[in-house]
Design a protein around this motif. Structure first.
Motif, short mmCIF file in Angstrom:
data_model
loop_
_atom_site.label_atom_id
_atom_site.label_comp_id
_atom_site.label_asym_id
_atom_site.label_seq_id
_atom_site.Cartn_x
_atom_site.Cartn_y
_atom_site.Cartn_z
N THR A 87 -9.05 1.59 8.22
CA THR A 87 -10.45 2.04 8.27
C THR A 87 -11.00 2.42 6.91
OG1 THR A 87 -9.70 4.30 8.78
CG2 THR A 87 -10.24 2.86 10.65
N ASP A 88 -10.15 2.70 5.94
CA ASP A 88 -10.58 3.13 4.61
C ASP A 88 -10.29 2.02 3.60
OD1 ASP A 88 -11.34 4.42 2.35
OD2 ASP A 88 -9.80 5.99 2.42
N PHE A 89 -11.36 1.38 3.13
CA PHE A 89 -11.22 0.29 2.15
C PHE A 89 -11.81 0.67 0.80
CE2 PHE A 89 -11.62 -1.59 6.41
CZ PHE A 89 -10.39 -2.23 6.50
N THR A 90 -11.85 1.96 0.53
CA THR A 90 -12.44 2.43 -0.72
C THR A 90 -11.70 1.88 -1.93
OG1 THR A 90 -13.09 4.48 0.42
CG2 THR A 90 -13.13 4.47 -2.00
N ASN A 91 -10.38 1.85 -1.86
CA ASN A 91 -9.57 1.40 -3.00
C ASN A 91 -9.09 -0.04 -2.86
OD1 ASN A 91 -9.71 3.94 -4.27
ND2 ASN A 91 -8.03 4.73 -3.00
N ASP B 220 -14.18 -4.54 8.69
CA ASP B 220 -15.37 -4.12 7.93
C ASP B 220 -16.52 -5.10 8.10
OD1 ASP B 220 -16.20 -2.14 5.55
OD2 ASP B 220 -16.97 -4.13 5.10
N GLY C 161 -3.63 3.88 -0.89
CA GLY C 161 -4.33 4.54 0.19
C GLY C 161 -5.27 3.66 0.98
N VAL C 162 -5.03 2.36 0.99
CA VAL C 162 -5.83 1.45 1.81
C VAL C 162 -5.31 1.47 3.23
CG1 VAL C 162 -6.59 -0.93 2.12
CG2 VAL C 162 -6.33 0.00 -0.19
N THR C 163 -6.17 1.76 4.19
CA THR C 163 -5.78 1.82 5.60
C THR C 163 -6.64 0.85 6.40
OG1 THR C 163 -7.32 3.61 6.14
CG2 THR C 163 -5.15 4.24 5.28
#
Length: 555
Positions: A496-500, A359, A492-494
Motif C-alpha cells: 500500500t505504500d509506494f513512497t520509496n 495504485d 519500506g515499499v509495501t
C-alpha cells in the motif's frame, strides 16, 4: 475486482477448451512450417522448395489440376501423342505423381526434419513449456491477493520457485546413468509430467498457506526442468546421429517455434481467463498441460534396459571428471563468474507489479495483453540479434545494452510519479510500450550469454557444461531476486505504500552497471579465441600452400 465465482461447470468447460487448444497448438507446430530458423528467425519467408512434401507448391498444384482437367478431346490428344513420355515424367523423379505418392505414403517432414514419434514428443515438451505461462499471472495474483504476501515476500518466494532449474546437471546425470523401469528418457519424461500435473492440481485444491504454495510451485518447476533436460538430451542424440548441421539447426528451429506458439497462446488466454474466473480454476486448467508431456513420453522410441549398465555409470563418472577439469580452467570459470554477477543484481519487479495492480489499478486482462506483447517483442529481439549483431563482440553488446538499459529503466519513474499523465499519455499505454521496449533490449542482452556459454564448452562435456552454465545463470537470477526482496523490505515499499518505490527502481537500475568492471574477463576470452582462430587460419593457409596441386604434372 474480479469475478471468482462459477467454479464448477465453467472450469470444466474451459478445461476441455484449453486441452483442445493445447493439442491444436501442438498439431499446428507439427503440421505447419516453423517461421523461425536458427540462422535467421523471422527474417524471410521460406521458398516453396523448402516446404514439406505434403504441402504442394502453388505451381505444382496448378500442374496437377491442369493435367487432370481440360476437355476429353484435348486430353485424348495429349495421351495419344505422348502418353509414354508423360507417364515417364509423372512417375520419374520430381514428377507430380511421385510427389503425391510421397505426400500420401511417405514420412512427414518439416524443414527437412522427419517428424518421428521422438521428434513429436520433443515438440510437445517445448510447447508445454511455453503454454505453462498460462498460470504465471494467476500465481502472482494468488500469492498477492489470496495469501496476502507483501512485495518483499513475493520477491523472495519467486527466487525459491526457480531452485529446481539450478540442479539441471543433476537431472542430466540421473537420466543418463540411472534408468527407471528400464528406461532413461521415457520414464523421466513420464514422471515429470505427472509431477507437474499433481503440483498444479494441489495448488488449485489444497494450497492455503505460503508454505504449501511454495512446495507446489517448486514441484511444478521441477517437473518442467526435468522434462527440459530429457528433451534436450533427445535433441542432442538426434543431432549426433544425423551428423548434419542442417538437421541440428532445423530441429532447434522447430523446438523454438513450438515453445513460441505455446507462449503466445498462453499469453493471450492468461489475463482473459483470470478476469473471468478464479486463480484456482486457472491452476486446475494448467494441470492438464503437463499430462501432454506424459502422453508424449509414451511415443519415445527407446529400448528398455533392465538394469543400470556399468558402462553408463563409468561414462557418467568420466563426465564428472571431465566437467571438473573444464570448470577449473581460468578461461571457463571467469566468464561463468561474470554470467553469475550479470544476473545477480537486485530487481524491483515484484514491487513494481504491486504498484501496477494496487495504485494505477491495472487488471489481469490488460496484463495478459502485455505478456502477449512481450512474447512478440522477445522474438523481435532475437531477430535483431541474429540479423545485425551476431558478428559483434559479446563484450561490446553486453556493455552497450547495460548502458542503454539504465535510462530506459528510468522511464518507470515517469509512471511512478505520474509524469506520463501530465504528458497526456494514459497509464496503460505507457506501461505496454515501456514493457515491450525493455523486453526487446533484454532479449538482445540475453542472446550473447547463450553464445558465450556455448563457446565455453569443450568437446566431450558440451551438454553437461552448458546445463551447468545455465544453472549458474539461473542461480544468479535467484540471488538477484533475494537481494531485490531484501532491498524492498529495507526501503519500506509495501503493498500500500509506494513512497520509496522510485528510490528502489533507481537503485536497482544503477546496480545493473556494477558487473561492467568485470567485463574484461569476457574481453580476455574473446581475444584468446581471436588469436587461436587467426593461428588456425594461418596454419591452414601454410599447409595449403605447401601441398602440391593435384593437377600438376609429375616431375
Amino acid at each position: 475486482m474480479r469475478d471468482r465465482g462459477g467454479g464448477g461447470s465453467k472450469a470444466a468447460v474451459l478445461l476441455v477448451l484449453l486441452v483442445f487448444l493445447s493439442c491444436s497448438g501442438t498439431a499446428f507446430v507439427v503440421k505447419g512450417r516453423s517461421c523461425l530458423s536458427l540462422e535467421r528467425r523471422c527474417t524471410s519467408a521460406r521458398s516453396s522448395s523448402d516446404r514439406p512434401a505434403r504441402h504442394l507448391s502453388h505451381n505444382t498444384l496448378l500442374k496437377v489440376i491442369r493435367t487432370r482437367g481440360g476437355s476429353g478431346q484435348a486430353k485424348g490428344r495429349r495421351l495419344r501423342g505422348g502418353s509414354t513420355r508423360r507417364k515417364a515424367h509423372e512417375d520419374g523423379e520430381g514428377g507430380w505423381l511421385t510427389r503425391v505418392k510421397q505426400a500420401a505414403n511417405g514420412p512427414f517432414a518439416i524443414n527437412d526434419i522427419e517428424i518421428t514419434p521422438d521428434v513429436f514428443s520433443i515438440l510437445v515438451v517445448y510447447f508445454v513449456q511455453g503454454a505453462l505461462g498460462l498460470a504465471r499471472l494467476a500465481t502472482t495474483f494468488f500469492l498477492k491477493d489470496e495469501l496476502g504476501l507483501a512485495p518483499a515476500e513475493l520477491a523472495a518466494l519467486t527466487g525459491i520457485f526457480t531452485l529446481p532449474w539450478v540442479l539441471k546437471p543433476l537431472y542430466g546425470f540421473l537420466s543418463d546413468g540411472v534408468p527407471i523401469f528400464g528406461y532413461r528418457r521415457r520414464s523421466y519424461m513420464l514422471l515429470s509430467g505427472l509431477t507437474g500435473a499433481g503440483a498444479w492440481a494441489y495448488l488449485s485444491l489444497y494450497a492455503h498457506t505460503p508454505a504449501e504454495a511454495t512446495a507446489a510451485c517448486v514441484l511444478a518447476n521441477l517437473g518442467v526442468a526435468v522434462s527440459d533436460v530429457v528433451a534436450d538430451s533427445l535433441v542432442v542424440e538426434k543431432a549426433r546421429d544425423s551428423q548434419s548441421q542442417a538437421v541440428s539447426s532445423g530441429l532447434q528451429s522447430l523446438c523454438w517455434g513450438s515453445s513460441a506458439v505455446g507462449g503466445i497462446i498462453s499469453a493471450y488466454f492468461s489475463g482473459a481467463l483470470l478476469e473471468r474466473m478464479g486463480t484456482r480454476d486457472v491452476f486446475l486448467i494448467t494441470a492438464a498441460l503437463p499430462l501432454l508431456v506424459s502422453f508424449a513420453a509414451l511415443l519415445v522410441d527407446e529400448k528398455p534396459r533392465p538394469q543400470v549398465e556399468a558402462s553408463v555409470q563409468d561414462q557418467v563418472s568420466g563426465q564428472v571428471v571431465s566437467l571438473w577439469r573444464a570448470i577449473t580452467q581460468k578461461s571457463v570459470w571467469l566468464p561463468a563468474l561474470f554470467i553469475f554477477l550479470w544476473q545477480a543484481t537486485p530487481t524491483s519487479d515484484s514491487a513494481f507489479f504491486y504498484f501496477l495492480t494496487n495504485d494505477i489499478k491495472v487488471g489481469p486482462e490488460f496484463l495478459g495483453r502485455v505478456r502477449l506483447g512481450s512474447s512478440i517483442a522477445s522474438l523481435l529481439g532475437v531477430w535483431i540479434f541474429q540479423t545485425y549483431l551476431k558478428e559483434v563482440r559479446i563484450s561490446t553488446i553486453m556493455f552497450w545494452t547495460s548502458i542503454v538499459s539504465v535510462p530506459l529503466g528510468f522511464t518507470q519513474l515517469l509512471l511512478i510519479y505520474h509524469v506520463n499523465r501530465q504528458l497526456g499519455i494514459p497509464d496503460e499505454v505507457f506501461t505496454f510500450g515501456d514493457d515491450v521496449i525493455l523486453t526487446v533490449l533484454g532479449q538482445i542482452a540475453f542472446m550473447p550469454t547463450l553464445v558465450l556459454a556455448a563457446r565455453l564448452c569443450p568437446p566431450g562435456v558440451e551438454g553437461t557444461l552448458f546445463a551447468l552454465l545455465m544453472s549458474i545463470f539461473n542461480g544468479g537470477g535467484i540471488v538477484g531476486s533475494e537481494l531485490g526482496a531484501a532491498l524492498t523490505k529495507s526501503i519500506g515499499v509495501t503493498e500500500t505504500d509506494f513512497t520509496n518505490l522510485g528510490k528502489l527502481v533507481l537503485l536497482c537500475n544503477l546496480s545493473s552497471l556494477l558487473p561492467l568492471p568485470f567485463l574484461k574477463w569476457i574481453e580476455e576470452d574473446e581475444d584468446r579465441v581471436a588469436r587461436e582462430t587467426k593461428q588456425q587460419k594461418g596454419k591452414r593457409w601454410w599447409l595449403a600452400k605447401k601441398e602440391p596441386a593435384k593437377d600438376a604434372p609429375p616431375p
